[in-house]
Design a protein around this motif. Structure first.
Motif, PDB file in Angstrom:
ATOM      1  N   LEU A   7       2.319  13.782 -85.976  1.00  0.00           N
ATOM      2  CA  LEU A   7       3.518  13.052 -84.908  1.00  0.00           C
ATOM      3  C   LEU A   7       4.547  13.152 -85.822  1.00  0.00           C
ATOM      4  O   LEU A   7       4.639  12.560 -86.542  1.00  0.00           O
ATOM      5  CB  LEU A   7       2.921  11.520 -84.534  1.00  0.00           C
ATOM      6  CG  LEU A   7       1.870  11.629 -83.812  1.00  0.00           C
ATOM      7  CD1 LEU A   7       1.446   9.859 -83.630  1.00  0.00           C
ATOM      8  CD2 LEU A   7       1.578  12.337 -82.498  1.00  0.00           C
ATOM      9  N   ASN A   8       5.646  13.870 -85.273  1.00  0.00           N
ATOM     10  CA  ASN A   8       6.852  14.095 -85.857  1.00  0.00           C
ATOM     11  C   ASN A   8       7.852  13.510 -84.914  1.00  0.00           C
ATOM     12  O   ASN A   8       7.977  13.920 -83.762  1.00  0.00           O
ATOM     13  CB  ASN A   8       7.249  15.742 -86.193  1.00  0.00           C
ATOM     14  CG  ASN A   8       8.664  15.738 -87.050  1.00  0.00           C
ATOM     15  OD1 ASN A   8       9.638  15.948 -86.713  1.00  0.00           O
ATOM     16  ND2 ASN A   8       8.272  15.658 -88.371  1.00  0.00           N
ATOM     17  N   PHE A   9       8.578  12.394 -85.545  1.00  0.00           N
ATOM     18  CA  PHE A   9       9.492  11.764 -84.532  1.00  0.00           C
ATOM     19  C   PHE A   9      10.975  12.199 -84.813  1.00  0.00           C
ATOM     20  O   PHE A   9      11.199  13.068 -85.549  1.00  0.00           O
ATOM     21  CB  PHE A   9       9.398  10.189 -85.115  1.00  0.00           C
ATOM     22  CG  PHE A   9       7.730   9.667 -85.049  1.00  0.00           C
ATOM     23  CD1 PHE A   9       7.349   9.178 -83.638  1.00  0.00           C
ATOM     24  CD2 PHE A   9       7.141   9.598 -85.907  1.00  0.00           C
ATOM     25  CE1 PHE A   9       6.385   8.614 -83.365  1.00  0.00           C
ATOM     26  CE2 PHE A   9       6.020   9.026 -85.676  1.00  0.00           C
ATOM     27  CZ  PHE A   9       5.509   8.657 -84.466  1.00  0.00           C
ATOM     28  N   GLU A  10      11.749  11.550 -83.852  1.00  0.00           N
ATOM     29  CA  GLU A  10      13.307  12.253 -83.815  1.00  0.00           C
ATOM     30  C   GLU A  10      14.036  11.835 -85.041  1.00  0.00           C
ATOM     31  O   GLU A  10      14.847  12.669 -85.319  1.00  0.00           O
ATOM     32  CB  GLU A  10      13.863  11.659 -82.730  1.00  0.00           C
ATOM     33  CG  GLU A  10      13.216  12.236 -81.417  1.00  0.00           C
ATOM     34  CD  GLU A  10      14.308  11.317 -80.256  1.00  0.00           C
ATOM     35  OE1 GLU A  10      14.605  12.292 -79.350  1.00  0.00           O
ATOM     36  OE2 GLU A  10      14.845  10.370 -80.526  1.00  0.00           O
ATOM     37  N   ASP A  11      13.471  11.170 -86.040  1.00  0.00           N
ATOM     38  CA  ASP A  11      14.182  10.688 -87.339  1.00  0.00           C
ATOM     39  C   ASP A  11      13.575  11.306 -88.331  1.00  0.00           C
ATOM     40  O   ASP A  11      13.999  10.860 -89.439  1.00  0.00           O
ATOM     41  CB  ASP A  11      14.253   9.121 -87.602  1.00  0.00           C
ATOM     42  CG  ASP A  11      12.869   8.390 -87.225  1.00  0.00           C
ATOM     43  OD1 ASP A  11      11.962   9.243 -87.129  1.00  0.00           O
ATOM     44  OD2 ASP A  11      12.714   7.255 -87.495  1.00  0.00           O
ATOM     45  N   GLY A  12      12.662  12.291 -88.060  1.00  0.00           N
ATOM     46  CA  GLY A  12      12.220  13.121 -89.051  1.00  0.00           C
ATOM     47  C   GLY A  12      10.733  12.438 -89.640  1.00  0.00           C
ATOM     48  O   GLY A  12      10.125  13.365 -90.542  1.00  0.00           O
ATOM     49  N   VAL A  13      10.493  11.091 -89.686  1.00  0.00           N
ATOM     50  CA  VAL A  13       9.472  10.697 -89.767  1.00  0.00           C
ATOM     51  C   VAL A  13       8.117  11.150 -89.415  1.00  0.00           C
ATOM     52  O   VAL A  13       7.943  11.329 -88.142  1.00  0.00           O
ATOM     53  CB  VAL A  13       9.372   9.221 -89.755  1.00  0.00           C
ATOM     54  CG1 VAL A  13       7.944   8.432 -90.268  1.00  0.00           C
ATOM     55  CG2 VAL A  13      10.519   8.653 -90.641  1.00  0.00           C
ATOM     56  N   THR A  14       7.228  11.564 -90.090  1.00  0.00           N
ATOM     57  CA  THR A  14       6.036  12.099 -89.619  1.00  0.00           C
ATOM     58  C   THR A  14       4.731  11.342 -90.228  1.00  0.00           C
ATOM     59  O   THR A  14       4.321  10.708 -90.994  1.00  0.00           O
ATOM     60  CB  THR A  14       5.694  13.537 -90.508  1.00  0.00           C
ATOM     61  OG1 THR A  14       6.774  14.345 -89.803  1.00  0.00           O
ATOM     62  CG2 THR A  14       4.450  14.108 -89.806  1.00  0.00           C
ATOM     63  N   ARG A  15       3.953  10.864 -89.088  1.00  0.00           N
ATOM     64  CA  ARG A  15       2.522  10.231 -89.268  1.00  0.00           C
ATOM     65  C   ARG A  15       1.431  11.083 -88.698  1.00  0.00           C
ATOM     66  O   ARG A  15       1.522  11.704 -87.924  1.00  0.00           O
ATOM     67  CB  ARG A  15       2.605   8.864 -88.490  1.00  0.00           C
ATOM     68  CG  ARG A  15       3.741   7.851 -89.070  1.00  0.00           C
ATOM     69  CD  ARG A  15       3.560   7.662 -90.534  1.00  0.00           C
ATOM     70  NE  ARG A  15       2.010   7.092 -90.939  1.00  0.00           N
ATOM     71  CZ  ARG A  15       1.721   5.825 -91.055  1.00  0.00           C
ATOM     72  NH1 ARG A  15       2.627   4.825 -90.693  1.00  0.00           N
ATOM     73  NH2 ARG A  15       0.699   5.322 -91.368  1.00  0.00           N
ATOM     74  N   PHE A  16       0.264  11.015 -89.535  1.00  0.00           N
ATOM     75  CA  PHE A  16      -0.961  11.670 -88.997  1.00  0.00           C
ATOM     76  C   PHE A  16      -1.847  10.747 -88.683  1.00  0.00           C
ATOM     77  O   PHE A  16      -2.085   9.551 -89.059  1.00  0.00           O
ATOM     78  CB  PHE A  16      -1.628  12.711 -90.271  1.00  0.00           C
ATOM     79  CG  PHE A  16      -0.518  13.784 -90.575  1.00  0.00           C
ATOM     80  CD1 PHE A  16      -0.805  15.006 -90.528  1.00  0.00           C
ATOM     81  CD2 PHE A  16       0.490  13.461 -91.500  1.00  0.00           C
ATOM     82  CE1 PHE A  16      -0.221  16.047 -90.870  1.00  0.00           C
ATOM     83  CE2 PHE A  16       1.293  14.226 -92.118  1.00  0.00           C
ATOM     84  CZ  PHE A  16       0.950  15.723 -91.544  1.00  0.00           C
ATOM     85  N   VAL A  17      -2.678  11.391 -87.231  1.00  0.00           N
ATOM     86  CA  VAL A  17      -3.615  10.206 -86.819  1.00  0.00           C
ATOM     87  C   VAL A  17      -4.643  11.331 -86.571  1.00  0.00           C
ATOM     88  O   VAL A  17      -4.723  12.569 -86.506  1.00  0.00           O
ATOM     89  CB  VAL A  17      -3.128   9.619 -85.400  1.00  0.00           C
ATOM     90  CG1 VAL A  17      -1.987   8.822 -85.729  1.00  0.00           C
ATOM     91  CG2 VAL A  17      -2.865  10.657 -84.385  1.00  0.00           C
TER      92      VAL A  17
END
Length: 346
Positions: A7-17
């Motif tokens: 999941l790549n968010f608008e502020d550039g942070v990425t989290r994996f699920v």
């Protein structure tokens, strides 16, 4: 069989699920405590509309008011309906903070420091279980013994045993000074991430990579991934430009990738007029018309701001508009800015 969703968010942070069999993107996200935009869950409102940048999925059932056929053809999907058929990369139209998540904080150790030239150092950290990133992304690393952080792109591919980076060795540089004078294997090092919207998308057409200096790092990560997945028979060309002869590093790795990745080629160039290198000048001087494929090409560029601006101007002069143009600007001496754009630092 479960699948991984980045999941790549608008502020550039990425989290994996991890998505369980038959689970939607939204359900997998909420189960992990990540509240992506969601309202009806029935494919009727469009609140959870997102862009799938890589991976196959079942789009599920929805009405046209929520997602038009044109939007679906462009790669948009509804998170409440989309079910992965494999690993996916999903761009979420919200910030990580809005979705009640944040970048990961990781503690690991220094494995090695390698002097590549008079101007460039490589270092590696121990791999971290359950830590993922997209090829091309970066992390904010805390310089041991200080409260300062510096930002570096991975030069290693996702899934590697070690996390590797390139650093320009600048006199007075905080991280380069540590690596040069005090670094020892086993030193504890913390970082946060991954971050960045500069990452390799699904390969659907020819690729043109343009790297300046230590901006080569994310391309080494991308090429490492392409060596595993292939390019779908699409050609990939890299032009790697540096200021002086001493800045030209990791050419042996590029030669190895050229031997392993069908269709991959590269050229190197040095700007300094007194260089002994056979090719001189800026990267734009060594881009052949055929490598632009009449605009049917995805261009990736990582380098200092003047290089990025010059390439954008040059493309305009050629009358070529790439199908997509992804770029990352960096400064060799600026500190990391939490939640900000990429600033590779010494």
């Amino acid at each position: 069989m479960s699948h991984t969703i980045a999941l790549n968010f608008e502020d550039g942070v990425t989290r994996f699920v991890e998505a369980r069999p038959g689970e939607t993107v939204a359900d997998a996200s909420y189960r992990a405590g990540i509240n992506i935009p969601l309202d009806c869950r029935d494919g009727a409102c469009g609140t959870c509309k997102c862009r799938v940048e890589a991976g196959a999925f079942d789009g599920g059932f929805y009405i046209d008011d929520a997602l038009t056929a044109e939007e679906a053809a462009e790669g948009l999907a509804l998170a409440c309906q989309a079910r992965p058929k494999g690993d996916m990369v999903v761009a979420v139209a919200a910030s990580s903070q809005m979705c009640k998540t944040s970048r990961q904080a990781v503690e690991t150790r220094l494995v090695s420091v390698d002097r590549l030239s008079d101007t460039t150092v490589a270092f590696s950290l121990e791999g971290v279980e359950d830590f993922g990133f997209l090829p091309g992304q970066y992390v904010n690393i805390q310089v041991p013994g200080t409260d300062e952080r510096r930002t570096y792109s991975f030069s290693s591919a996702p899934g590697s045993d070690r996390l590797s980076f390139l650093v320009r060795d600048i006199p007075g540089g905080l991280m380069s000074g540590f690596l040069r004078d005090r670094a020892e294997p086993g030193t504890a090092i913390g970082f946060s991430g991954p971050e960045g919207s500069f990452y390799l998308r699904e390969v659907r057409r020819p690729l043109l990579f343009l790297a300046g200096g230590t901006g080569l790092a994310p391309f080494l990560s991308m090429l490492g991934r392409l060596a595993e997945t292939g390019t779908g028979e699409h050609p990939v060309h890299l032009v790697y430009g540096v200021t002086g002869d001493a800045d030209l590093v990791a050419v042996d790795r590029l030669e190895d990738f050229a031997a392993r990745i069908p269709g991959f080629s590269f050229a190197t160039t040095v700007v300094a007029a007194d260089s002994a290198h056979p090719r001189k000048g800026y990267v734009t001087r060594h881009i052949e018309a055929g490598q632009l494929h009449g605009g049917d090409v995805d261009v990736y560029l990582c380098g200092p701001p003047p290089m990025v601006d010059a390439v954008r101007g040059w493309l305009g002069e050629q009358g070529v508009t790439p199908k997509s143009f992804h770029y990352e600007k960096f400064s060799p001496s600026a500190p990391a800015v939490a939640g900000g754009s990429h600033r590779q630092a010494a």
